[in-house]
Design a protein around this motif. Structure first.
Motif, PDB file in Angstrom:
ATOM      1  N   ASN A  47       0.814  -4.751   0.227  1.00 23.80           N
ATOM      2  CA  ASN A  47       1.675  -5.183  -0.887  1.00 23.80           C
ATOM      3  C   ASN A  47       2.742  -6.192  -0.460  1.00 23.80           C
ATOM      4  O   ASN A  47       3.938  -5.880  -0.422  1.00 23.80           O
ATOM      5  CB  ASN A  47       2.337  -3.953  -1.522  1.00 23.80           C
ATOM      6  CG  ASN A  47       1.331  -2.928  -2.002  1.00 23.80           C
ATOM      7  OD1 ASN A  47       0.138  -3.127  -1.881  1.00 23.80           O
ATOM      8  ND2 ASN A  47       1.804  -1.832  -2.543  1.00 23.80           N
ATOM      9  N   ARG A  62       5.411  -6.073   3.423  1.00 24.44           N
ATOM     10  CA  ARG A  62       5.712  -4.648   3.469  1.00 24.44           C
ATOM     11  C   ARG A  62       5.067  -4.079   4.721  1.00 24.44           C
ATOM     12  O   ARG A  62       3.833  -4.025   4.817  1.00 24.44           O
ATOM     13  CB  ARG A  62       5.178  -3.935   2.230  1.00 24.44           C
ATOM     14  CG  ARG A  62       5.281  -2.418   2.398  1.00 24.44           C
ATOM     15  CD  ARG A  62       4.939  -1.644   1.156  1.00 24.44           C
ATOM     16  NE  ARG A  62       5.006  -0.211   1.446  1.00 24.44           N
ATOM     17  CZ  ARG A  62       4.863   0.738   0.544  1.00 24.44           C
ATOM     18  NH1 ARG A  62       4.660   0.427  -0.703  1.00 24.44           N
ATOM     19  NH2 ARG A  62       4.927   2.006   0.893  1.00 24.44           N
ATOM     20  N   ASP A 107       7.199  -3.298  -1.457  1.00 20.87           N
ATOM     21  CA  ASP A 107       6.564  -4.085  -2.523  1.00 20.87           C
ATOM     22  C   ASP A 107       7.366  -5.342  -2.893  1.00 20.87           C
ATOM     23  O   ASP A 107       7.748  -5.544  -4.063  1.00 20.87           O
ATOM     24  CB  ASP A 107       6.323  -3.210  -3.765  1.00 20.87           C
ATOM     25  CG  ASP A 107       5.344  -2.079  -3.475  1.00 20.87           C
ATOM     26  OD1 ASP A 107       4.859  -1.991  -2.336  1.00 20.87           O
ATOM     27  OD2 ASP A 107       5.069  -1.282  -4.391  1.00 20.87           O
ATOM     28  N   ASP A 303      -3.167   0.731   0.284  1.00 18.57           N
ATOM     29  CA  ASP A 303      -1.850   0.929   0.925  1.00 18.57           C
ATOM     30  C   ASP A 303      -1.948   0.827   2.445  1.00 18.57           C
ATOM     31  O   ASP A 303      -1.219   1.509   3.182  1.00 18.57           O
ATOM     32  CB  ASP A 303      -1.240   2.289   0.524  1.00 18.57           C
ATOM     33  CG  ASP A 303      -0.710   2.279  -0.910  1.00 18.57           C
ATOM     34  OD1 ASP A 303      -0.888   1.260  -1.615  1.00 18.57           O
ATOM     35  OD2 ASP A 303      -0.120   3.296  -1.307  1.00 18.57           O
TER      36      ASP A 303
HETATM   37  C1  BMA Z   1       3.145   2.676  -6.055  1.00 16.07           C
HETATM   38  C2  BMA Z   1       3.874   1.960  -4.939  1.00 16.07           C
HETATM   39  C3  BMA Z   1       2.938   0.993  -4.284  1.00 16.07           C
HETATM   40  C4  BMA Z   1       1.626   1.633  -3.911  1.00 16.07           C
HETATM   41  C5  BMA Z   1       1.051   2.384  -5.062  1.00 16.07           C
HETATM   42  C6  BMA Z   1      -0.201   3.125  -4.697  1.00 16.07           C
HETATM   43  O1  BMA Z   1       3.961   3.639  -6.655  1.00 16.07           O
HETATM   44  O2  BMA Z   1       4.303   2.885  -3.974  1.00 16.07           O
HETATM   45  O3  BMA Z   1       3.541   0.532  -3.128  1.00 16.07           O
HETATM   46  O4  BMA Z   1       0.703   0.644  -3.520  1.00 16.07           O
HETATM   47  O5  BMA Z   1       1.993   3.284  -5.560  1.00 16.07           O
HETATM   48  O6  BMA Z   1       0.062   4.115  -3.754  1.00 16.07           O
END
Ligand code: BMA
Length: 326
Positions: A47, A62, A107, A303
Motif C-alpha cells: 500500500n 508503507r 497507507d 498486505d
Molecule cells: C485496511 C488497511 C489496509 C489493508 C487492508 C486489508 O483496513 O489496514 O492497510 O490493506 O485493511 O488488510
C-alpha cells in the motif's frame, strides 16, 4: 473526444496488454515489483504511493517492520520499477510535538499541488486519523495538523484546488478493522481546517458490499474526475479487497456520475491471494501519461508486497460508463 488534463509522463512504466487479454486493468509481468527485501528489517512493503520526481520517480512506502509497527519510508527510482527505499522511516518535522509524536503511519498517498508534494496517510493519534504533511525533495518532510478527528482512513487529495479550496476524500472509520465505510468529500482553505463535508458514496452489493474507500489521487478528465476505489466483501474467511472506478463531477466531486458495478481487479494471482492478509488488492497511486492515456497503477497485494498494473484512461472511462450502477 475524451481529454486527460495532466502532463506528459512518457517514461512511466508500461507494458502492453497481451493479445488475448480481455482485462481493462492488466497486471505487470514483473509483479510483485517490491518485496520486503527492499528494506532491512521489513516484514512487508505494500500500500504505497509514487509520483513523478525529477528525472524519475519518488514515493512514500508503507513498510511494516519486524515488530509489526507500521511506518512510512521515502524512496526514489529511475524507472518506477526498481526502487531504492530508505532504511530508516521518515522523521516528519512538526511544529507541534503533540501532533508530531510518532505512533504509527500507514497507507500513504502523495499528491503534487501548486508547489509541493503533499503526503496524506493513516496516522495514529488516539486511533487512526488522516495525517497531512509535505515535502519538496523527499528528504525533508514536514507534518502539519491532522485533517480530521479520529477515526478516519484513506485520505486522498485532489491534485488541484476546486472552487478555490483544497479537496480531499476520506473514509470515517472505527478503531478496528472497520466493518463499514463510506467515502466523503471535504474542503479546506489552508490544508489545515477541513469542513463542508459531503457524502460521495457508500457500499453496494457484491465485491463492494461491506465498505468502500478512496485509492490513488483522482485523475482529471474532460468526462469528470476518474477515481479508482477499493471495495470490500465479507466472506466466511474475512474481508476481500478488490477495486473498481467511478467518475465524479468536476466542480462538485461528491456527485457520482458513474460507478462500476463489476470490479476492475480482484485478488487472483498467488501474491494477491497469499500473504499476511490474504485476498487484498489495494491501489494507492496512479501515474498517468496524459497524451497517450496510459495509466500505471501501484497497488498493495495481500498486505505483503507492492504490485503494478496498467490501463488506459479512455478504456476505463468507457467501461465505467457502460457498466455503471449508482
Ligand atoms: C485496511 C488497511 C489496509 C489493508 C487492508 C486489508 O483496513 O489496514 O492497510 O490493506 O485493511 O488488510
Amino acid at each position: 473526444m475524451m481529454v486527460v488534463n495532466g502532463s506528459p509522463l512518457p517514461n512511466l512504466p508500461w507494458e502492453e496488454c497481451s493479445v488475448d487479454c480481455r482485462d481493462i486493468v492488466w497486471r505487470s509481468k514483473q509483479n510483485p515489483i517490491i518485496t520486503r527485501d527492499a528494506v532491512p528489517d521489513a516484514n512487508s512493503i505494500f500500500n504505497s504511493a509514487v509520483v513523478p520526481f525529477e528525472d524519475g520517480f519518488a514515493g512514500v512506502f508503507r513498510c511494516d517492520d519486524t515488530a509489526r509497527i507500521m511506518q512510512l519510508h521515502a524512496g526514489t527510482s529511475r524507472d518506477g520499477i526498481h526502487w531504492a527505499i530508505e532504511p530508516q522511516r521518515i522523521q516528519f518535522q512538526c511544529a507541534d510535538d503533540e501532533i508530531g509524536k510518532f505512533v504509527y503511519g500507514y497507507d500513504p498517498r502523495v499528491c503534487w499541488i501548486d508547489d509541493r508534494y503533499y503526503v496524506t496517510w493513516c496516522n495514529g493519534y488516539h486511533g487512526p486519523t488522516i495525517g497531512v504533511g509535505y515535502t519538496f525533495d523527499f528528504k525533508t518532510f514536514h507534518q502539519i495538523e491532522n485533517a480530521f478527528l479520529p477515526y478516519n482512513r484513506n485520505g486522498v487529495l485532489f491534485p488541484r484546488k476546486i472552487n478555490g479550496k483544497f479537496a480531499m476524500l476520506s473514509r470515517p472509520s472505527d478503531t478496528g478493522h472497520t466493518p463499514f465505510g463510506d467515502i466523503f468529500y471535504s474542503t479546506s482553505p489552508d490544508m489545515e481546517h477541513w469542513g463542508h463535508h459531503r457524502f460521495v458514496m457508500g457500499p453496494k452489493y457484491g465485491w463492494q458490499s461491506t465498505k468502500v474507500g478512496g485509492g490513488p489521487m483522482p485523475i482529471e478528465t474532460s468526462e469528470g474526475w476518474l477515481i479508482f476505489y477499493h471495495g470490500v466483501i465479507t466472506s466466511c474467511n474475512g474481508f476481500e479487497y478488490s477495486f473498481g472506478a467511478a467518475l465524479l463531477d468536476l466542480e462538485q466531486p461528491w456527485q457520482v456520475m458513474y460507478r462500476t458495478a463489476p470490479y476492475l481487479m480482484a485478488p487472483r494471482e498467488m501474491y494477491e491471494r497469499v500473504g499476511d492478509t490474504p485476498n487484498v488488492v489495494f491501489p494507492c497511486a496512479a501515474l498517468v501519461d496524459a497524451p497517450t492515456n496510459r495509466i500505471a497503477i501501484y497497488y498493495g497485494a495481500a498486505d505483503t508486497v507492492v504490485a503494478l498494473a496498467f490501463a488506459r484512461v479512455d478504456q476505463v472511462i468507457e467501461f465505467v460508463k457502460s457498466h455503471s450502477e449508482l
